[in-house]
Design an enzyme around this catalytic site. Structure first.
Site, mmCIF file in Angstrom:
data_model
loop_
_atom_site.group_PDB
_atom_site.id
_atom_site.type_symbol
_atom_site.label_atom_id
_atom_site.label_comp_id
_atom_site.label_asym_id
_atom_site.label_seq_id
_atom_site.Cartn_x
_atom_site.Cartn_y
_atom_site.Cartn_z
ATOM 1 N N HIS A 144 0.804 -1.221 0.000
ATOM 2 C CA HIS A 144 0.000 0.000 0.000
ATOM 3 C C HIS A 144 0.841 1.277 0.000
ATOM 4 O O HIS A 144 0.304 2.359 -0.275
ATOM 5 C CB HIS A 144 -0.952 0.002 1.195
ATOM 6 C CG HIS A 144 -2.045 -1.007 1.079
ATOM 7 N ND1 HIS A 144 -3.008 -0.963 0.107
ATOM 8 C CD2 HIS A 144 -2.321 -2.119 1.809
ATOM 9 C CE1 HIS A 144 -3.833 -1.982 0.236
ATOM 10 N NE2 HIS A 144 -3.435 -2.702 1.265
ATOM 11 N N GLN A 179 -0.648 -13.585 4.628
ATOM 12 C CA GLN A 179 -1.785 -12.850 5.176
ATOM 13 C C GLN A 179 -3.100 -13.534 4.835
ATOM 14 O O GLN A 179 -3.377 -13.851 3.680
ATOM 15 C CB GLN A 179 -1.811 -11.415 4.632
ATOM 16 C CG GLN A 179 -0.787 -10.524 5.288
ATOM 17 C CD GLN A 179 -0.972 -9.068 4.914
ATOM 18 O OE1 GLN A 179 -0.083 -8.471 4.329
ATOM 19 N NE2 GLN A 179 -2.112 -8.489 5.271
ATOM 20 N N GLU A 222 -6.927 -12.634 4.928
ATOM 21 C CA GLU A 222 -7.678 -11.381 5.059
ATOM 22 C C GLU A 222 -8.953 -11.362 4.209
ATOM 23 O O GLU A 222 -9.335 -10.315 3.690
ATOM 24 C CB GLU A 222 -6.777 -10.188 4.716
ATOM 25 C CG GLU A 222 -5.919 -10.372 3.474
ATOM 26 C CD GLU A 222 -4.863 -9.292 3.316
ATOM 27 O OE1 GLU A 222 -4.998 -8.220 3.935
ATOM 28 O OE2 GLU A 222 -3.899 -9.527 2.572
ATOM 29 N N ALA A 249 -8.121 -4.915 8.256
ATOM 30 C CA ALA A 249 -8.893 -3.988 7.427
ATOM 31 C C ALA A 249 -9.607 -4.719 6.297
ATOM 32 O O ALA A 249 -10.821 -4.579 6.105
ATOM 33 C CB ALA A 249 -7.981 -2.897 6.876
ATOM 34 N N ASP A 250 -8.857 -5.515 5.534
ATOM 35 C CA ASP A 250 -9.473 -6.257 4.430
ATOM 36 C C ASP A 250 -10.430 -7.327 4.945
ATOM 37 O O ASP A 250 -11.477 -7.584 4.336
ATOM 38 C CB ASP A 250 -8.394 -6.892 3.554
ATOM 39 C CG ASP A 250 -7.718 -5.879 2.648
ATOM 40 O OD1 ASP A 250 -8.415 -5.264 1.835
ATOM 41 O OD2 ASP A 250 -6.494 -5.698 2.759
#
Length: 267
Positions: free
Chosen positions: A49, A151, A153, A178-179
């Site tokens: 990001h 990850q 997610e 978050a995701d």
């Protein structure tokens, strides 16, 4: 050059140590070095990001190298070509985002290992990782010292978590709050009770499978929760968020401004 590769972050995970980290999103070696002098156990250099090029990642690895903090690189995705570049610049610990299936996890494992254990391309003589060919027996050492984190997610990843945990070569699983919360129908609300319940259950399942469990929490209270639930590598802040908070707080001493509380923000 008869040097032995070591990975203190991986050794800490093996021993069950709790390791506290910081997210680096600022893309600069200057900020990375400042963070490295603070004493965090690990520093996540974000290539997903944050607008980092491979050369930006390289410079931040160099900046962190003299200090005890251990660098972890998150590339933008888990392609074989990109993983090869990131490993060649000297990354020993990778966090691969958006791993939804055991097959994806196996592909990532293969991309990080030299043959016959995997498909990592051979170019040690021109790579910083091997000190440009000066580290003896580098390929065997690299396979052993590598630490691979993935990850989880998404809803799909949750459904496949047990299968992902069975993949040999995965050292730890990181819950992307978050995701994950968005995928579960609670966008920008990782604090929702249902999301919290799932995060706690995931951490338990990860540790029960003998893997390390990781998390990023910009809210200190959430970080403490995750540690209590058993997460053993936890990032407790993001450099750019801490910077904006400090700027807003200082300005608020002299002007009437509205500052955003960390507890109300998500990554």
């Amino acid at each position: 050059m008869n040097a032995l590769l070591s990975n203190p972050f991986k050794e800490g995970l093996r021993k069950g140590d709790t390791q506290i980290g910081l997210w680096l999103s600022s893309t600069t070696s200057y900020m990375a070095e400042i963070a490295a002098t603070s004493g965090y156990d690990w520093l996540l250099i974000d290539g997903e990001h944050a607008p980092n090029t491979v050369q930006d990642l390289y410079h931040q690895l160099q900046a962190i190298a003299p200090y005890a903090s251990q660098p972890v690189i998150r590339p933008i995705e888990g392609s074989k070509a990109l993983i090869k570049q990131v490993l060649d610049i000297g990354a020993q610990t990778l966090l691969i985002p958006m791993v939804d299936t055991a097959e994806q996890a196996r592909q990532v494992v293969s991309a990080t290992r030299y043959p016959p254990l995997g498909q990592r391309g051979v170019g040690a003589s021109v790579a910083r990782a091997a000190r440009w060919g000066r580290i003896d027996n580098y390929m065997a050492q690299a396979n052993e010292s590598l630490c691979l984190l993935v990850q989880v997610e998404s809803k799909v990843a949750l459904e496949n978590l047990d299968a992902i945990l069975e993949v040999e070569g995965i050292d730890g699983v990181f819950i992307g709050p978050a995701d994950l919360s968005a995928s579960l129908g609670y966008p920008d609300n990782a604090g929702h009770p249902e999301v919290q319940r799932i995060i706690e259950a995931c951490i338990y399942r990860i540790r029960a499978a003998g893997k390390a469990a990781g998390f990023l929490a910009v809210d200190p209270a959430m970080a403490q929760k995750c540690l209590a639930w058993g997460a053993n590598f936890v990032a407790v802040g993001v450099d750019t968020m801490l910077y904006t908070e400090a700027l807003d707080s200082r300005l608020a001493m002299f002007k009437s401004v509205q500052s955003v509380s960390t507890a109300k923000r998500s990554y």
